[in-house]
Write a protein that holds these residues in place. Structure first.
Motif, PDB file in Angstrom:
ATOM      1  N   ARG A  25       0.856  -1.192   0.000  1.00  0.00           N
ATOM      2  CA  ARG A  25       0.000   0.000   0.000  1.00  0.00           C
ATOM      3  C   ARG A  25       0.890   1.240   0.000  1.00  0.00           C
ATOM      4  O   ARG A  25       1.648   1.456   0.952  1.00  0.00           O
ATOM      5  CB  ARG A  25      -0.892   0.030   1.246  1.00  0.00           C
ATOM      6  N   PRO A  26       0.808   2.060  -1.017  1.00  0.00           N
ATOM      7  CA  PRO A  26       1.605   3.294  -1.041  1.00  0.00           C
ATOM      8  C   PRO A  26       1.221   4.208   0.130  1.00  0.00           C
ATOM      9  O   PRO A  26       0.058   4.250   0.544  1.00  0.00           O
ATOM     10  CB  PRO A  26       1.225   3.930  -2.386  1.00  0.00           C
ATOM     11  N   GLY A  27       2.199   4.924   0.658  1.00  0.00           N
ATOM     12  CA  GLY A  27       1.925   5.882   1.714  1.00  0.00           C
ATOM     13  C   GLY A  27       1.806   5.302   3.102  1.00  0.00           C
ATOM     14  O   GLY A  27       1.583   6.037   4.071  1.00  0.00           O
ATOM     15  N   TRP A  28       1.970   4.002   3.240  1.00  0.00           N
ATOM     16  CA  TRP A  28       1.882   3.320   4.544  1.00  0.00           C
ATOM     17  C   TRP A  28       3.067   3.762   5.411  1.00  0.00           C
ATOM     18  O   TRP A  28       4.174   3.955   4.918  1.00  0.00           O
ATOM     19  CB  TRP A  28       1.895   1.828   4.288  1.00  0.00           C
ATOM     20  N   THR A  29       2.841   3.935   6.728  1.00  0.00           N
ATOM     21  CA  THR A  29       3.869   4.488   7.619  1.00  0.00           C
ATOM     22  C   THR A  29       4.084   3.607   8.845  1.00  0.00           C
ATOM     23  O   THR A  29       3.340   2.649   9.081  1.00  0.00           O
ATOM     24  CB  THR A  29       3.441   5.883   8.105  1.00  0.00           C
ATOM     25  N   THR A  30       5.097   3.964   9.636  1.00  0.00           N
ATOM     26  CA  THR A  30       5.332   3.248  10.892  1.00  0.00           C
ATOM     27  C   THR A  30       4.141   3.404  11.831  1.00  0.00           C
ATOM     28  O   THR A  30       3.833   2.505  12.613  1.00  0.00           O
ATOM     29  CB  THR A  30       6.600   3.766  11.589  1.00  0.00           C
ATOM     30  N   ARG A  31       3.458   4.533  11.760  1.00  0.00           N
ATOM     31  CA  ARG A  31       2.265   4.729  12.593  1.00  0.00           C
ATOM     32  C   ARG A  31       1.142   3.781  12.169  1.00  0.00           C
ATOM     33  O   ARG A  31       0.395   3.276  13.005  1.00  0.00           O
ATOM     34  CB  ARG A  31       1.803   6.180  12.527  1.00  0.00           C
ATOM     35  N   ASP A  32       1.035   3.532  10.863  1.00  0.00           N
ATOM     36  CA  ASP A  32       0.066   2.541  10.392  1.00  0.00           C
ATOM     37  C   ASP A  32       0.393   1.175  10.975  1.00  0.00           C
ATOM     38  O   ASP A  32      -0.498   0.406  11.351  1.00  0.00           O
ATOM     39  CB  ASP A  32       0.077   2.465   8.859  1.00  0.00           C
ATOM     40  N   TYR A  33       1.692   0.875  11.036  1.00  0.00           N
ATOM     41  CA  TYR A  33       2.092  -0.418  11.593  1.00  0.00           C
ATOM     42  C   TYR A  33       1.690  -0.530  13.061  1.00  0.00           C
ATOM     43  O   TYR A  33       1.155  -1.554  13.492  1.00  0.00           O
ATOM     44  CB  TYR A  33       3.596  -0.615  11.445  1.00  0.00           C
ATOM     45  N   ALA A  34       1.930   0.518  13.831  1.00  0.00           N
ATOM     46  CA  ALA A  34       1.550   0.494  15.245  1.00  0.00           C
ATOM     47  C   ALA A  34       0.052   0.282  15.396  1.00  0.00           C
ATOM     48  O   ALA A  34      -0.397  -0.452  16.291  1.00  0.00           O
ATOM     49  CB  ALA A  34       1.980   1.795  15.918  1.00  0.00           C
ATOM     50  N   ALA A  35      -0.739   0.885  14.511  1.00  0.00           N
ATOM     51  CA  ALA A  35      -2.192   0.696  14.563  1.00  0.00           C
ATOM     52  C   ALA A  35      -2.565  -0.744  14.241  1.00  0.00           C
ATOM     53  O   ALA A  35      -3.488  -1.314  14.855  1.00  0.00           O
ATOM     54  CB  ALA A  35      -2.872   1.655  13.590  1.00  0.00           C
ATOM     55  N   GLU A  36      -1.864  -1.351  13.299  1.00  0.00           N
ATOM     56  CA  GLU A  36      -2.147  -2.743  12.952  1.00  0.00           C
ATOM     57  C   GLU A  36      -1.766  -3.678  14.101  1.00  0.00           C
ATOM     58  O   GLU A  36      -2.489  -4.641  14.394  1.00  0.00           O
ATOM     59  CB  GLU A  36      -1.399  -3.105  11.665  1.00  0.00           C
ATOM     60  N   VAL A  37      -0.654  -3.383  14.751  1.00  0.00           N
ATOM     61  CA  VAL A  37      -0.256  -4.182  15.911  1.00  0.00           C
ATOM     62  C   VAL A  37      -1.294  -4.058  17.012  1.00  0.00           C
ATOM     63  O   VAL A  37      -1.687  -5.055  17.634  1.00  0.00           O
ATOM     64  CB  VAL A  37       1.134  -3.739  16.419  1.00  0.00           C
ATOM     65  N   ARG A  38      -1.774  -2.855  17.258  1.00  0.00           N
ATOM     66  CA  ARG A  38      -2.806  -2.658  18.271  1.00  0.00           C
ATOM     67  C   ARG A  38      -4.062  -3.483  17.939  1.00  0.00           C
ATOM     68  O   ARG A  38      -4.655  -4.116  18.815  1.00  0.00           O
ATOM     69  CB  ARG A  38      -3.180  -1.178  18.368  1.00  0.00           C
ATOM     70  N   ALA A  39      -4.438  -3.491  16.673  1.00  0.00           N
ATOM     71  CA  ALA A  39      -5.624  -4.246  16.259  1.00  0.00           C
ATOM     72  C   ALA A  39      -5.438  -5.745  16.500  1.00  0.00           C
ATOM     73  O   ALA A  39      -6.368  -6.430  16.944  1.00  0.00           O
ATOM     74  CB  ALA A  39      -5.919  -3.976  14.784  1.00  0.00           C
TER      75      ALA A  39
END
Length: 352
Positions: free
Chosen positions: A115-129
């Protein structure tokens, strides 16, 4: 069907037992077979999928028992969710310490589409989920190599959900002097083409201690193939190129709210992630419990001292894993220094 059975019986009767060789001798006595396994043996971590409300499909592994201590594992750059399986040469120790590992796959690797534009913050959100999905309130967390910035982001976003933090030969990101931060997209893609050859991507030198682990190199090559080819993406490098750009451009996470114990592990001869990265992590946290710096060791510290990492994650940082008198032992630090002076070596005896 009846005529067939009768015909077969007739053949057996005509042939007689003398026409057949005797059964081979048993490999074990029949008495040893009274208690047979009831469950399947493990074949490595199974990748699971979780669909988020926005349609993203997150892939992760969950290896261990529900009642054990959860451990978040941020693997190195260019790895899939199954990279954790490369540490299972110490599975017996992990199980004995009752550690449950969870690893969430990153953007563009393995089963996870780019996914273009994906960030480390997106990763943290996925881990939380994933943690919420599994019902995990708190976990220890560790990163190796390129997983460092992602672990820092998790720590910044969820300091209240941590038990401890562990950085193994982990980068904090790239400085402007790194070539990857100055070249064009096309040039960076060309630089990353080595990842399309798993044997080259995972080529530890002949002197690496990982060579002592039976099957480690082959397992690493399989990991490289999974990361870049498992979905038929045929060596798609967009995820890898984007990851390197993130190391260059994303601001370092603010970890000032992290109060849990922090551990740093690094080799002084690491050419992939220089020692100044370990010094960076040491400077960022008020509760630095231990910095385990290994003189003369390289980037494979993350595997060579995985046994010590497991002890630390399990809450036994006061113990040192070593081999003394041909016996693997976890001994108090004060005793360890005396034993090392007498010829003991770090890690379990298999390293010797």
């Amino acid at each position: 069907m009846r005529s067939y059975v009768l015909a077969a019986t007739a053949v057996l009767a005509l042939s007689g037992p003398a026409a057949f060789a005797a059964d081979p001798a048993p490999t074990v006595p029949a008495s040893d077979l009274a208690d047979i396994q009831t469950a399947f043996d493990p074949m490595g971590p199974a990748v699971q999928a979780l669909t988020l409300p926005d349609g993203r499909v997150v892939h992760y592994i969950d290896e261990g028992e529900p009642g054990w201590r959860p451990v978040l594992y941020a693997s190195g750059t260019g790895t899939s969710a199954r990279a954790f399986g490369m540490t299972e040469y110490l599975r017996s120790l992990r199980i004995r310490l009752k550690l449950r590992f969870i690893s969430v796959e990153r953007n563009g690797f393995g089963d996870t589409e780019f996914r273009p534009g994906w960030t480390t913050r997106d990763y943290a959100a996925e881990v939380r989920a994933v943690l919420d999905h599994l019902g995990i309130q708190q976990a220890a967390a560790l990163a190796i190599s390129g997983g460092g910035p992602y672990l820092a982001e998790i720590a910044a976003e969820m300091p209240d959900r941590l038990i401890s933090l562990h950085f193994l030969a982990a980068t904090s990101g790239f400085g402007p002097e790194r070539k990857a931060c100055t070249v064009s997209e096309a040039e960076l893609t060309e630089m990353m083409k080595v990842a399309q050859n798993p044997e080259a991507w995972w080529a530890y030198p002949e002197t690496s201690p990982t060579r002592k682990i039976p099957g480690f190199a082959d397992r690493a090559y399989e990991e490289g193939a999974r990361t870049y080819f498992i979905r038929g993406q045929m060596g798609d490098l967009r995820g890898q190129v984007a990851e390197y750009r993130r190391y260059c451009t994303e601001p370092k996470a603010d970890v000032s709210k992290v109060q849990v114990p922090v551990y740093v592990y690094h080799g002084t001869a690491d050419k992939s992630v220089p020692l100044d990265q370990a010094q960076y992590w040491q400077s960022q946290f008020p509760n630095l419990r231990k910095a385990r710096i290994y003189e003369g060791e390289g980037h494979d510290v993350q595997y060579r001292h995985w046994d010590q990492l497991l002890l630390d994650v399990a809450g036994h940082a006061e113990l040192t894993m070593l081999c003394a008198d041909r016996k693997s032992q976890a001994v108090p630090d004060a005793d360890a220094q005396a034993l090392l002076a007498k010829g003991a070596t770090l890690g379990i005896c298999a390293w010797q």
